[in-house]
Design a protein around this motif. Structure first.
Motif, PDB file in Angstrom:
ATOM      1  N   LEU A 296       0.826  -1.205   0.000  1.00 19.18           N
ATOM      2  CA  LEU A 296       0.000   0.000   0.000  1.00 19.18           C
ATOM      3  C   LEU A 296       0.861   1.256   0.000  1.00 19.18           C
ATOM      4  O   LEU A 296       0.568   2.223  -0.721  1.00 19.18           O
ATOM      5  CB  LEU A 296      -0.934  -0.017   1.212  1.00 19.18           C
ATOM      6  N   MET A 297       1.929   1.260   0.765  1.00 16.52           N
ATOM      7  CA  MET A 297       2.805   2.434   0.821  1.00 16.52           C
ATOM      8  C   MET A 297       3.490   2.696  -0.523  1.00 16.52           C
ATOM      9  O   MET A 297       3.902   3.826  -0.813  1.00 16.52           O
ATOM     10  CB  MET A 297       3.863   2.263   1.912  1.00 16.52           C
ATOM     11  N   ARG A 298       3.626   1.662  -1.358  1.00 17.90           N
ATOM     12  CA  ARG A 298       4.225   1.843  -2.686  1.00 17.90           C
ATOM     13  C   ARG A 298       3.206   2.339  -3.708  1.00 17.90           C
ATOM     14  O   ARG A 298       3.557   2.573  -4.866  1.00 17.90           O
ATOM     15  CB  ARG A 298       4.836   0.517  -3.174  1.00 17.90           C
ATOM     16  N   GLY A 299       1.947   2.470  -3.312  1.00 19.30           N
ATOM     17  CA  GLY A 299       0.936   3.009  -4.214  1.00 19.30           C
ATOM     18  C   GLY A 299      -0.018   1.985  -4.788  1.00 19.30           C
ATOM     19  O   GLY A 299      -0.882   2.337  -5.604  1.00 19.30           O
ATOM     20  N   PHE A 300       0.090   0.727  -4.362  1.00 14.71           N
ATOM     21  CA  PHE A 300      -0.834  -0.302  -4.841  1.00 14.71           C
ATOM     22  C   PHE A 300      -2.027  -0.351  -3.887  1.00 14.71           C
ATOM     23  O   PHE A 300      -1.962  -0.934  -2.806  1.00 14.71           O
ATOM     24  CB  PHE A 300      -0.135  -1.653  -4.931  1.00 14.71           C
ATOM     25  N   THR A 301      -3.114   0.265  -4.299  1.00 10.82           N
ATOM     26  CA  THR A 301      -4.295   0.347  -3.449  1.00 10.82           C
ATOM     27  C   THR A 301      -5.211  -0.864  -3.605  1.00 10.82           C
ATOM     28  O   THR A 301      -6.126  -1.053  -2.805  1.00 10.82           O
ATOM     29  CB  THR A 301      -5.075   1.630  -3.747  1.00 10.82           C
TER      30      THR A 301
ATOM     31  N   PRO B  44      -3.710  -3.088   0.871  1.00 13.29           N
ATOM     32  CA  PRO B  44      -4.523  -2.800  -0.312  1.00 13.29           C
ATOM     33  C   PRO B  44      -5.851  -3.551  -0.252  1.00 13.29           C
ATOM     34  O   PRO B  44      -5.992  -4.554   0.449  1.00 13.29           O
ATOM     35  CB  PRO B  44      -3.663  -3.331  -1.474  1.00 13.29           C
ATOM     36  N   ARG B  45      -6.804  -3.098  -1.010  1.00 15.72           N
ATOM     37  CA  ARG B  45      -8.024  -3.876  -1.243  1.00 15.72           C
ATOM     38  C   ARG B  45      -7.578  -5.214  -1.831  1.00 15.72           C
ATOM     39  O   ARG B  45      -6.826  -5.253  -2.800  1.00 15.72           O
ATOM     40  CB  ARG B  45      -8.924  -3.112  -2.215  1.00 15.72           C
TER      41      ARG B  45
ATOM     42  N   SER C 299     -10.459  -4.922   4.875  1.00 15.07           N
ATOM     43  CA  SER C 299     -11.610  -4.058   4.589  1.00 15.07           C
ATOM     44  C   SER C 299     -12.212  -3.474   5.865  1.00 15.07           C
ATOM     45  O   SER C 299     -12.793  -2.389   5.837  1.00 15.07           O
ATOM     46  CB  SER C 299     -12.681  -4.842   3.824  1.00 15.07           C
ATOM     47  N   GLU C 300     -12.059  -4.175   6.994  1.00 12.42           N
ATOM     48  CA  GLU C 300     -12.582  -3.674   8.265  1.00 12.42           C
ATOM     49  C   GLU C 300     -11.604  -2.772   9.007  1.00 12.42           C
ATOM     50  O   GLU C 300     -11.926  -2.247  10.072  1.00 12.42           O
ATOM     51  CB  GLU C 300     -12.964  -4.852   9.168  1.00 12.42           C
ATOM     52  N   GLY C 301     -10.407  -2.604   8.472  1.00 16.96           N
ATOM     53  CA  GLY C 301      -9.429  -1.732   9.103  1.00 16.96           C
ATOM     54  C   GLY C 301      -8.589  -2.382  10.173  1.00 16.96           C
ATOM     55  O   GLY C 301      -7.803  -1.723  10.849  1.00 16.96           O
ATOM     56  N   LEU C 302      -8.720  -3.703  10.343  1.00 15.68           N
ATOM     57  CA  LEU C 302      -7.917  -4.402  11.345  1.00 15.68           C
ATOM     58  C   LEU C 302      -6.460  -4.488  10.909  1.00 15.68           C
ATOM     59  O   LEU C 302      -5.544  -4.421  11.726  1.00 15.68           O
ATOM     60  CB  LEU C 302      -8.488  -5.802  11.577  1.00 15.68           C
TER      61      LEU C 302
ATOM     62  N   GLN D 254      -6.386   5.893   0.101  1.00 14.25           N
ATOM     63  CA  GLN D 254      -7.177   4.704  -0.194  1.00 14.25           C
ATOM     64  C   GLN D 254      -8.545   4.847   0.465  1.00 14.25           C
ATOM     65  O   GLN D 254      -8.644   5.060   1.673  1.00 14.25           O
ATOM     66  CB  GLN D 254      -6.494   3.434   0.314  1.00 14.25           C
ATOM     67  N   GLY D 255      -9.585   4.744  -0.339  1.00 12.95           N
ATOM     68  CA  GLY D 255     -10.925   4.896   0.201  1.00 12.95           C
ATOM     69  C   GLY D 255     -11.131   6.217   0.909  1.00 12.95           C
ATOM     70  O   GLY D 255     -11.865   6.310   1.893  1.00 12.95           O
ATOM     71  N   GLY D 256     -10.475   7.266   0.418  1.00  9.31           N
ATOM     72  CA  GLY D 256     -10.599   8.588   1.014  1.00  9.31           C
ATOM     73  C   GLY D 256      -9.787   8.806   2.268  1.00  9.31           C
ATOM     74  O   GLY D 256      -9.849   9.884   2.874  1.00  9.31           O
ATOM     75  N   ARG D 257      -9.005   7.806   2.674  1.00 11.16           N
ATOM     76  CA  ARG D 257      -8.168   7.924   3.874  1.00 11.16           C
ATOM     77  C   ARG D 257      -6.706   8.120   3.457  1.00 11.16           C
ATOM     78  O   ARG D 257      -6.193   7.393   2.606  1.00 11.16           O
ATOM     79  CB  ARG D 257      -8.288   6.668   4.742  1.00 11.16           C
ATOM     80  N   VAL D 258      -6.061   9.062   4.075  1.00 17.25           N
ATOM     81  CA  VAL D 258      -4.656   9.342   3.763  1.00 17.25           C
ATOM     82  C   VAL D 258      -3.799   8.342   4.536  1.00 17.25           C
ATOM     83  O   VAL D 258      -3.618   8.467   5.751  1.00 17.25           O
ATOM     84  CB  VAL D 258      -4.275  10.781   4.130  1.00 17.25           C
ATOM     85  N   VAL D 259      -3.282   7.334   3.827  1.00 15.44           N
ATOM     86  CA  VAL D 259      -2.505   6.293   4.497  1.00 15.44           C
ATOM     87  C   VAL D 259      -1.013   6.595   4.501  1.00 15.44           C
ATOM     88  O   VAL D 259      -0.251   6.039   5.298  1.00 15.44           O
ATOM     89  CB  VAL D 259      -2.770   4.910   3.863  1.00 15.44           C
TER      90      VAL D 259
END
Length: 470
Positions: free
Chosen positions: A140-145, A169-170, A162-165, A452-457
């Motif tokens: 995810l940090m490399r840009g693969f959402t 990436p998706r 998907s639940e944030g645990l 990702q999903g509107g959240r700044v990761v």
């Protein structure tokens, strides 16, 4: 009147209330996010939209893409009392906004911590699960959402993300890949009581099944377990110990058992590990809809001119996911001892013609997707595939592999583009990937934020803070 004991709920403990729900790890709604003065990358049309745009995100989706010079009042669709914090508005001063990247061939359970393929297949399952969380976060940090795992990941892992645990990436997953005995996912002993050339059996990437009844049961079990698609090993592989690249695996009846079951149980996508003309044709003629690798395919196979059909791979809707960078990575320092000697021979065999096959597929109009197929600590080089492909194809085409084409294969119109109603999966870059797609191979230099999903990761952009997890 009931007695009151120390610790009993005789007074409100507001700070604990969010944690008293069944799943306390599910994050609250992110505040609306507005990026102003952006240059919007449109991979499908290979252009930067004319002018500059303001992009508004709410509830995980893009809710507005409007020209900055319209000076519209940017407001939230939520009532003020529904917001935990006010909208975040950031002027990005003309930076490029690209859809989040999609890697269509990963193995998140092929975790770091080992040096050889032999050690990898012996890694305990619990350790694999724990280490996979590191792999996912780094992707995810490399840009693969979004990523598509082609053997090893599970529905439970996808749900945890998907639940944030878990941060990652998706995740689109097939559960365990299906292999015949002695096929590409069989790392078991070569005979009873033997430790096998890889020293053991890996349950983390695939499962073996032989004959139509076993294949039916394995397919149905993976679908019951929540697999989004099914992967079948239809030919030999580099890392597997006992099968030559030229081998054709599973019978036609066994493959049709898979594809028919997937059609009946929700029209699930099927894909095949296959390098050669013979294995690719074997898969496609028996109903498989995707090909992984395809390094040794000829132009005739890409055209798919057989006595049974005059349709090309493109007309049949077959998706091809080449994986090219991994072969060079697996044999150079510090990974020169990862493969056994016989694996290095097979690696050289498929590496030699991979770029030619990519060009042929592109010329024949096949829908090509991005895939990295890296294992262990090699995951850190996930973006190198952009550089390898750009040596023979244009930057706009390669960017489509990781956005537009990947979204088509996954069947999700909310992926791979910046438009109202799409997932708010965005990258903020200081360079145009349509001019030079290799900028994506240097995220430490060019990638300023991942949303990702509107959240700044991830962010190193002034005024755009990363979301704090509670």
């Amino acid at each position: 009147m009931s007695p009151s004991f120390p610790g009993s709920p005789d007074k409100t403990r507001d700070t604990l209330l969010p944690k008293l729900v069944p799943k306390p790890w599910i994050p609250a709604n992110a505040p609306p996010l507005i990026l102003r003065d952006t240059l919007v990358v449109d991979p499908a049309n290979s252009v930067i939209l004319d002018g500059r745009y303001d992009i508004t995100m709410e509830g995980g989706l893009i809710t507005s893409v409007c020209p900055t010079d319209e000076k519209k009042t940017l407001t939230s669709t939520y009532a003020p009392e529904e917001l935990e914090s006010p909208p975040v508005v950031v002027n990005v001063s003309g930076k490029f906004i690209c859809p989040g990247l999609i890697d269509c061939h990963v193995h998140v359970s092929a975790v770091p911590g080992v040096k050889t393929m032999s050690e990898l297949v012996q890694t305990p399952e619990e350790l694999v699960h724990l280490r996979s969380t590191y792999v996912l976060r780094e992707m995810l940090m490399r840009g693969f959402t979004t990523v598509r795992d082609t053997g090893g990941a599970s529905k439970a892992l996808a749900t945890a993300i998907s639940e944030g645990l878990i941060t990652g990436p998706r995740l689109i997953q097939c559960g365990k890949a299906l292999s015949q005995t002695g096929g590409h996912a069989d790392f078991g002993p070569t005979k009873s009581g033997d430790s096998g050339c890889c020293g053991g059996h890996s349950q983390s990437l695939g499962r073996t099944c032989d004959g139509v009844p076993q294949v039916l049961k394995a397919t149905r079990e993976e679908l019951k377990g929540g697999a989004d698609f099914i992967k079948v090993m239809c030919g030999g592989g580099v890392a597997s110990p006992t099968d030559a690249i030229e081998t054709v695996q599973f019978t036609a009846e066994e493959i049709r058992a898979v594809t028919t079951t997937c059609t009946q149980m929700g029209n699930k996508h099927t894909t095949a590990h296959a390098y050669t003309d013979a294995s690719v044709l074997h898969a496609i003629q028996n109903g498989v809809r995707g090909i992984e690798h395809g390094n040794l395919v000829s132009r005739d196979t890409a055209k798919l001119l057989t006595p049974h059909t005059v349709q090309s791979m493109a007309e049949k809707g077959i998706f091809l996911t080449p994986t090219l960078a991994c072969y060079g990575i697996m044999v150079r320092p510090p990974f020169e001892d990862f493969l056994p000697p016989e694996g290095k021979v097979k690696n050289e065999q498929v590496m030699a013609r991979g770029l030619d096959a990519l060009k042929i597929a592109d010329e024949e109009g096949v829908t090509i997707c991005y895939g990295s197929d890296l294992l262990t600590s090699m995951h850190a080089l996930q973006t190198e595939e952009f550089t390898v492909r750009s040596s023979v194809l244009s930057s706009p085409k390669v960017l489509q592999h990781a956005t537009t084409n990947a979204a088509r294969m996954l069947g999700d119109s909310k992926l791979g583009r910046i438009a109202v109603g799409c997932y708010a999966d965005l990258l903020i870059l200081d360079a145009n990937p349509l001019v030079d797609v290799t900028v994506l191979d240097y995220p430490e230099k060019h990638l300023f934020a991942v949303i990702q999903g509107g959240r700044v990761v991830s962010s190193r952009l002034y005024g755009l803070p990363e979301e704090k997890r509670r």
